[in-house]
Design a protein around this motif. Structure first.
Motif, PDB file in Angstrom:
ATOM      1  N   SER A 174       0.793  -0.703  -0.350  1.00  0.00           N
ATOM      2  CA  SER A 174       0.107  -0.021   0.116  1.00  0.00           C
ATOM      3  C   SER A 174       0.857   2.026   0.066  1.00  0.00           C
ATOM      4  CB  SER A 174      -1.009  -0.033   0.886  1.00  0.00           C
ATOM      5  OG  SER A 174      -0.352  -0.337   2.345  1.00  0.00           O
ATOM      6  N   LEU A 175       1.838   1.343   0.259  1.00  0.00           N
ATOM      7  CA  LEU A 175       3.186   1.993   0.257  1.00  0.00           C
ATOM      8  C   LEU A 175       3.351   2.694  -0.805  1.00  0.00           C
ATOM      9  CD1 LEU A 175       5.638   1.257   2.918  1.00  0.00           C
ATOM     10  CD2 LEU A 175       4.117   3.389   3.047  1.00  0.00           C
ATOM     11  N   HIS A 176       3.082   1.763  -2.198  1.00  0.00           N
ATOM     12  CA  HIS A 176       3.304   1.809  -4.068  1.00  0.00           C
ATOM     13  C   HIS A 176       1.690   2.970  -4.472  1.00  0.00           C
ATOM     14  CE1 HIS A 176       6.790  -0.667  -3.085  1.00  0.00           C
ATOM     15  NE2 HIS A 176       7.644  -0.255  -3.667  1.00  0.00           N
ATOM     16  N   LYS A 177       1.954   3.802  -4.164  1.00  0.00           N
ATOM     17  CA  LYS A 177       0.968   4.280  -4.580  1.00  0.00           C
ATOM     18  C   LYS A 177       1.300   5.568  -5.908  1.00  0.00           C
ATOM     19  CE  LYS A 177       0.648   6.249  -0.710  1.00  0.00           C
ATOM     20  NZ  LYS A 177       0.241   7.068   0.763  1.00  0.00           N
ATOM     21  N   GLY A 220      -4.687 -21.853  -7.094  1.00  0.00           N
ATOM     22  CA  GLY A 220      -4.182 -22.754  -8.465  1.00  0.00           C
ATOM     23  C   GLY A 220      -4.156 -21.535  -9.293  1.00  0.00           C
ATOM     24  N   HIS A 221      -3.073 -20.883  -9.832  1.00  0.00           N
ATOM     25  CA  HIS A 221      -2.986 -19.913 -11.193  1.00  0.00           C
ATOM     26  C   HIS A 221      -2.701 -20.709 -12.130  1.00  0.00           C
ATOM     27  CE1 HIS A 221      -2.556 -15.807 -12.507  1.00  0.00           C
ATOM     28  NE2 HIS A 221      -0.957 -16.687 -12.959  1.00  0.00           N
ATOM     29  N   GLN A 222      -1.107 -20.983 -11.639  1.00  0.00           N
ATOM     30  CA  GLN A 222      -0.643 -21.069 -12.848  1.00  0.00           C
ATOM     31  C   GLN A 222      -0.007 -22.791 -12.736  1.00  0.00           C
ATOM     32  OE1 GLN A 222       2.409 -20.131 -15.565  1.00  0.00           O
ATOM     33  NE2 GLN A 222       2.566 -18.448 -14.577  1.00  0.00           N
ATOM     34  N   LEU A 223       0.005 -22.979 -11.099  1.00  0.00           N
ATOM     35  CA  LEU A 223       0.531 -24.118 -10.386  1.00  0.00           C
ATOM     36  C   LEU A 223      -1.087 -24.722  -9.588  1.00  0.00           C
ATOM     37  CD1 LEU A 223       3.996 -23.521  -9.145  1.00  0.00           C
ATOM     38  CD2 LEU A 223       3.217 -24.895 -11.557  1.00  0.00           C
ATOM     39  N   SER A 224      -0.845 -25.496  -8.907  1.00  0.00           N
ATOM     40  CA  SER A 224      -2.342 -25.959  -8.367  1.00  0.00           C
ATOM     41  C   SER A 224      -2.266 -24.762  -6.740  1.00  0.00           C
ATOM     42  CB  SER A 224      -2.168 -27.622  -7.361  1.00  0.00           C
ATOM     43  OG  SER A 224      -0.869 -27.948  -6.723  1.00  0.00           O
ATOM     44  N   GLY A 225      -1.486 -24.917  -6.184  1.00  0.00           N
ATOM     45  CA  GLY A 225      -1.129 -25.094  -4.991  1.00  0.00           C
ATOM     46  C   GLY A 225      -1.587 -22.663  -4.379  1.00  0.00           C
ATOM     47  N   GLY A 226      -1.240 -22.432  -3.576  1.00  0.00           N
ATOM     48  CA  GLY A 226      -1.385 -20.895  -2.870  1.00  0.00           C
ATOM     49  C   GLY A 226      -0.775 -20.208  -3.620  1.00  0.00           C
ATOM     50  N   CYS A 227      -1.089 -18.627  -4.110  1.00  0.00           N
ATOM     51  CA  CYS A 227      -0.153 -18.107  -4.950  1.00  0.00           C
ATOM     52  C   CYS A 227      -0.313 -16.499  -4.599  1.00  0.00           C
ATOM     53  CB  CYS A 227      -1.319 -18.181  -6.112  1.00  0.00           C
ATOM     54  SG  CYS A 227      -0.278 -16.556  -7.095  1.00  0.00           S
ATOM     55  N   LEU A 228       0.160 -16.016  -3.692  1.00  0.00           N
ATOM     56  CA  LEU A 228       0.427 -14.718  -3.976  1.00  0.00           C
ATOM     57  C   LEU A 228       0.704 -13.564  -4.879  1.00  0.00           C
ATOM     58  CD1 LEU A 228       1.564 -13.039   0.138  1.00  0.00           C
ATOM     59  CD2 LEU A 228       2.661 -12.163  -2.182  1.00  0.00           C
ATOM     60  N   GLU A 229      -0.174 -12.988  -4.746  1.00  0.00           N
ATOM     61  CA  GLU A 229      -0.329 -11.813  -5.988  1.00  0.00           C
ATOM     62  C   GLU A 229       0.638 -10.075  -5.416  1.00  0.00           C
ATOM     63  OE1 GLU A 229      -3.164 -13.107  -9.143  1.00  0.00           O
ATOM     64  OE2 GLU A 229      -3.975 -11.523  -8.053  1.00  0.00           O
ATOM     65  N   LEU A 230       1.271  -9.716  -5.825  1.00  0.00           N
ATOM     66  CA  LEU A 230       1.688  -8.517  -5.504  1.00  0.00           C
ATOM     67  C   LEU A 230       1.215  -7.024  -6.658  1.00  0.00           C
ATOM     68  CD1 LEU A 230       3.269  -6.460  -3.766  1.00  0.00           C
ATOM     69  CD2 LEU A 230       5.161  -7.008  -4.689  1.00  0.00           C
ATOM     70  N   TRP A 231       0.078  -6.541  -6.604  1.00  0.00           N
ATOM     71  CA  TRP A 231      -0.019  -6.003  -7.368  1.00  0.00           C
ATOM     72  C   TRP A 231       0.247  -4.821  -7.367  1.00  0.00           C
ATOM     73  CZ3 TRP A 231      -2.319  -7.270 -11.404  1.00  0.00           C
ATOM     74  CH2 TRP A 231      -3.531  -8.397 -11.858  1.00  0.00           C
ATOM     75  N   LEU A 232       1.321  -3.179  -7.932  1.00  0.00           N
ATOM     76  CA  LEU A 232       2.057  -2.670  -7.838  1.00  0.00           C
ATOM     77  C   LEU A 232       1.320  -1.389  -8.613  1.00  0.00           C
ATOM     78  CD1 LEU A 232       5.738  -3.799  -6.653  1.00  0.00           C
ATOM     79  CD2 LEU A 232       4.047  -2.627  -5.673  1.00  0.00           C
ATOM     80  N   PRO A 233       1.616  -0.713  -8.776  1.00  0.00           N
ATOM     81  CA  PRO A 233       0.711   1.103  -9.949  1.00  0.00           C
ATOM     82  C   PRO A 233       1.694   1.156 -10.735  1.00  0.00           C
ATOM     83  CG  PRO A 233       0.812   1.662  -7.586  1.00  0.00           C
ATOM     84  CD  PRO A 233       1.052   0.167  -7.333  1.00  0.00           C
ATOM     85  N   ASP A 267      -3.222   7.787  -8.849  1.00  0.00           N
ATOM     86  CA  ASP A 267      -4.829   7.372  -8.585  1.00  0.00           C
ATOM     87  C   ASP A 267      -4.869   5.535  -8.392  1.00  0.00           C
ATOM     88  OD1 ASP A 267      -5.056   8.735 -11.933  1.00  0.00           O
ATOM     89  OD2 ASP A 267      -4.146   7.105 -11.389  1.00  0.00           O
ATOM     90  N   HIS A 268      -3.699   5.150  -8.390  1.00  0.00           N
ATOM     91  CA  HIS A 268      -3.701   3.833  -7.972  1.00  0.00           C
ATOM     92  C   HIS A 268      -2.627   3.669  -6.024  1.00  0.00           C
ATOM     93  CE1 HIS A 268      -5.365   2.425 -11.164  1.00  0.00           C
ATOM     94  NE2 HIS A 268      -5.358   3.655 -12.272  1.00  0.00           N
ATOM     95  N   GLN A 269      -3.023   2.597  -6.192  1.00  0.00           N
ATOM     96  CA  GLN A 269      -2.100   2.116  -4.746  1.00  0.00           C
ATOM     97  C   GLN A 269      -2.053   0.438  -5.119  1.00  0.00           C
ATOM     98  OE1 GLN A 269      -4.183   2.760  -1.286  1.00  0.00           O
ATOM     99  NE2 GLN A 269      -2.493   2.964  -0.201  1.00  0.00           N
ATOM    100  N   GLY A 270      -1.057  -0.208  -3.972  1.00  0.00           N
ATOM    101  CA  GLY A 270      -0.500  -1.265  -4.513  1.00  0.00           C
ATOM    102  C   GLY A 270      -1.230  -2.289  -3.440  1.00  0.00           C
ATOM    103  N   TYR A 271      -1.677  -3.401  -3.927  1.00  0.00           N
ATOM    104  CA  TYR A 271      -1.733  -4.261  -2.649  1.00  0.00           C
ATOM    105  C   TYR A 271      -1.472  -5.616  -3.000  1.00  0.00           C
ATOM    106  CZ  TYR A 271      -5.035  -5.205  -6.739  1.00  0.00           C
ATOM    107  OH  TYR A 271      -5.852  -5.492  -8.238  1.00  0.00           O
ATOM    108  N   ILE A 272      -1.726  -7.225  -1.874  1.00  0.00           N
ATOM    109  CA  ILE A 272      -1.864  -8.310  -2.055  1.00  0.00           C
ATOM    110  C   ILE A 272      -3.011  -9.051  -2.645  1.00  0.00           C
ATOM    111  CG2 ILE A 272      -1.256  -9.849  -0.545  1.00  0.00           C
ATOM    112  CD1 ILE A 272       1.185  -8.244  -1.360  1.00  0.00           C
ATOM    113  N   GLN A 273      -2.929  -9.745  -2.767  1.00  0.00           N
ATOM    114  CA  GLN A 273      -4.221 -11.089  -3.377  1.00  0.00           C
ATOM    115  C   GLN A 273      -3.871 -11.989  -3.261  1.00  0.00           C
ATOM    116  OE1 GLN A 273      -6.833  -9.383  -5.367  1.00  0.00           O
ATOM    117  NE2 GLN A 273      -6.799 -11.325  -6.685  1.00  0.00           N
TER     118      GLN A 273
END
Lengths: 223, 560
Positions: free
Chosen positions: A194-197, A210-223, A200-206
């Protein structure tokens, strides 16, 4: 001086000591004159020391954040080069655990962020993924929906359903009941994102499964 | 996989990981850290990569001594080195004294508590920052990437070092056309090279193109610089203000905003801008000095004293230490009625810069001011005469506007207004196109309240110079080189320290030779004017351009 200041200054000291431990461990492992019975043990020792280190970095960052002293140094980085470094840093321990760690990213992709802070987020995510991955962790980066997304995923069983979704940087500590360090890690990551902004946009974690691999996927979105 | 097999695979992979580009192994390394353990640790990492030539230094002095003996390819330097120089000052000094070039890889090692200080640096940015602690694998990967980047830019860097800017831009264009992964780095470098060579429209085109795709601070800042250099100050001010609104930590934007505000003669606002900047990043020597200069000029002597105190402390171990900093401190102390302390500071100048003509000048001019404030008219007069004599000893360097303005300030404070006005007039003539210098002159005049209309003089002198120049250019276009050269030579004798006019004479003679052939007399004449400019501004890119053309005309005679 209040207790948090004392804590912060001790953290610097502890970090310096850890640095020495890490370097000497490295010498110990790589020197051909040493015959270590179980190299896996030393790798894990090294890994735990680095976990402590990255936890300290997170604590220090959160301390600075609380005192409004955390300065974000955003610069442009080539993602392939950046992920290469993150992988180099984590390769040895993944090897020791027999987990394949690799990345996929377009060679000309670049992004704007604070490399040290984002590196901590990714190291933390890899540290988590390592505990759940069966055999593989994949790092990837892409330009999507007008922003940059960096993903860390594994081929484990995935996040429990209650974790799924966007992490709220204001109350993430209440989310889920995972291990303490996972929660701290998620809190830290959401804060850094969220410090990356921009205007009009702010970063977040989602978090998702099951994205490309079957397990967990942490996404870091940056503006 | 059995435990033994796994161990073997780890070791094998380990070996694989340490395979480095052959070029990196044969490089010379310097490790600078004040902790012996840390030094040894970094050294052993480099050795484990396979490199053998690794030197170590424990502090700035040792590092600089070593750099004088060996030209290192790769330098790993801790920022915090205890007492003495810090890492930033080592980098500054090494670049300033050309102990390292653009082809050297300089990595600054930081700890959490020094990172912000280091990253606030304005000039002399290292090739890379590395946070402690780091792993062997990370350092290895980092060096590989930096090495590849330098190798990519080898031709460009060579051209830049030779000040052959056309060649540098041509090579950058070639690299850019291959759409490489470091495209934006190349675009940035090209735009900066364009600015260095006053090709502002070319630079603007690059910045606009980058900004079209995304709001990017370096491009927006570059655009502001272009606006500044094209003297569109109101627009530049807006750009820098916008940048600060977006990112209040962008120190460079404050520096440029203050520069712009000074050019707009908004000296009080400029001082405020720099006050904010030094709060964010207090370790910038030049910034503190500039703040001191502005505050002193604005009559804000308390702020001036604080800023100069900082500057003098920061300069202690720096190659950028200069008597002007002490002079500023003494003047502000005297303005705060601390005359005895001021005289002590002046005595320090003599001690710190023994045998320097410049220092002798500052000692005398500042003594005159302090004694005048003390009411010691006789002592002040004596010091002023000493300053005049010291100015003579400076020879051609006395034309530098720094000294001229210092002397003019002394004259005006001692009520020698005629002498002050004459000196300022000459300084305007010598610097008709240097807007920052002209703005300072206006500030000096308005503060001293001397009967000299600086703004009117600037307008008239500028008109006169521009008229002469235009007449010269017209004659050249008509092919009447001799008439053009005579006209410009006359102007150059009238304004011997005016860089633009001296360079224009040199250019006119070169164009004549390009048409009619080179003669040794003409070549000598060109060299005469070029040397004048080099004496005033060693880094002026226009000199490099003229020398290049001279070399093409007469490879041997130019003596380059």
């Amino acid at each position: 001086m209040d207790f948090s200041d004392i804590l912060a200054s001790s953290i610097h000291d502890i970090k310096n000591s850890l640095g020495m431990i890490l370097n000497n461990l490295d010498d110990l492992i790589t020197s051909p004159e040493n015959h270590i019975k179980d190299p896996r043990q030393t790798r894990l020792l090294q890994d735990e020391a680095r976990r402590v280190n990255s936890n300290l970095i997170q604590l220090l960052a959160l301390y600075k954040l609380g005192h409004a002293e955390l300065v974000v140094h955003v610069a442009e980085y080539n993602l392939e080069d950046f992920l290469d470094e993150v992988i180099a840093d984590n390769q040895a321990v993944c090897n020791a655990l027999d987990i394949q760690l690799d990345q996929s990213c377009a060679p000309d992709l670049s992004g704007y962020f604070d490399s040290e802070l984002v590196r901590s987020v990714l190291d933390n995510a890899i540290g988590n993924a390592r505990r759940y991955a069966k055999s593989r962790i994949l790092l990837s980066a892409d330009h999507e929906n007008d922003g940059l997304v960096i993903r860390v995923e594994d081929d484990g069983t995935g996040f429990p359903a209650r974790f799924i979704g966007r992490l709220d940087p204001t109350h993430p500590l209440q989310q889920g009941e995972g291990a303490g360090r996972t929660k701290l890690g998620h809190y830290f990551s959401a804060q850094i994102a969220s410090l990356h902004k921009t205007s009009d946009h702010q970063g977040y974690i989602q978090l998702k499964n099951g994205h490309q691999l079957s397990g967990g996927c942490l996404e870091l979105w940056l503006p | 996989m059995s435990r033994e097999e796994r161990a073997a695979s780890i070791i094998l992979r380990g070996v694989e990981n340490t395979r480095m580009p052959a070029g990196l192994l044969s490089k010379t390394y310097l490790v600078i850290d004040d902790f012996p353990d840390m030094r040894a640790a970094i050294r052993s990492i480099i050795r484990s990569i396979g490199a053998t030539q690794v030197d170590q230094a424990r502090d700035g002095k040792e590092a600089i001594d070593l750099m004088q003996k060996t030209r290192y390819d790769i330098i790993l330097c801790d920022y915090n080195l205890g007492p003495g120089k810090d890492g930033q000052q080592i980098l500054e000094e090494a670049r300033y004294r050309q102990l390292i070039g653009v082809d050297t890889i300089f990595v600054m090692i930081t700890a959490e508590n020094t990172r912000d200080m280091v990253m606030g640096a304005v000039e002399h940015i290292p090739d890379s920052y590395l946070s402690k602690p780091f792993t062997k694998e990370l350092l290895q990967k980092r060096l590989e990437k930096l090495y590849a980047r330098k190798a990519d830019l080898q031709t460009v860097n060579k051209a830049l070092m030779a000040k052959n800017y056309n060649a540098a831009i041509a090579e950058l264009d070639r690299l850019i056309s291959t759409n490489p992964k470091n495209l934006s780095e190349l675009l940035k470098l090209k735009a900066e090279t364009c600015i260095t060579t006053s090709r502002y429209d070319d630079a603007k085109e690059i910045y606009d193109q980058v900004l079209d795709a995304r709001e990017i601070p370096w491009a927006r800042l570059g655009l502001g610089k272009v606006q500044f250099y094209k003297t569109d100050y109101p627009q530049a001010r807006e750009t820098f203000e916008q940048l600060i609104a977006q990112d209040p930590n962008l120190i460079l934007a404050y520096d440029w905003l203050a520069k712009t505000q000074s050019a707009l003669k908004e000296f009080t606002v400029a001082e405020k801008t720099l006050q904010t900047a030094v709060k964010l990043s207090p370790r910038g020597l030049k910034r503190q000095q500039l703040l001191g200069d502005l505050a002193l000029g604005n009559g804000d002597s308390e702020q001036a004293e604080i800023a100069y105190e900082h500057a003098v402390t920061l300069a202690k171990n720096s190659v950028l230490n200069h008597p002007a900093l002490f002079a500023g401190l003494a003047k502000s102390k005297s303005a705060n009625n601390k005359h005895t302390e001021a005289l002590k500071v002046i005595a320090d100048i003599g001690k710190k810069f023994q045998g320097s003509d410049e220092a002798a000048f500052y000692v005398a001019s500042t003594t005159a001011l302090v004694k005048h404030s003390q009411g010691d008219t006789e002592g002040a007069q004596e010091a002023m005469h000493a300053a005049e004599a010291a100015m003579k000893d400076l020879g051609a360097r006395a034309q530098d506007h720094l000294f001229a303005l210092e002397m003019a300030t002394t004259y005006s404070e001692l009520d020698e207004t005629d002498k002050a006005a004459a000196l300022l007039h000459q300084t305007i003539a010598n610097n008709h196109d240097e807007h920052e210098c002209l703005a300072q002159i206006v500030q000096i005049c308005s503060k001293a309240g001397i009967e000299y209309d600086a703004e009117k003089a600037i307008r008239e002198i500028r008109q006169h110079v521009v008229k002469t120049n235009n007449a010269g250019v017209r004659l050249i276009k008509q092919g009447d080189f001799d008439a053009a050269i005579t006209l410009l030579r006359e102007a150059a004798e009238e304004m011997p320290a005016n860089k633009t006019i001296n360079l224009n004479v040199a250019k006119a003679i070169i164009m004549k030779m390009e048409q009619a052939g080179a003669t040794s007399e003409d070549i000598l004449a060109v060299r005469h004017y070029v040397e004048r400019v080099q004496g005033l501004a060693p880094g002026d890119w226009r000199v490099a351009d003229i020398l290049l053309r001279l070399r093409q005309l007469a490879p041997k005679a130019s003596g380059e």
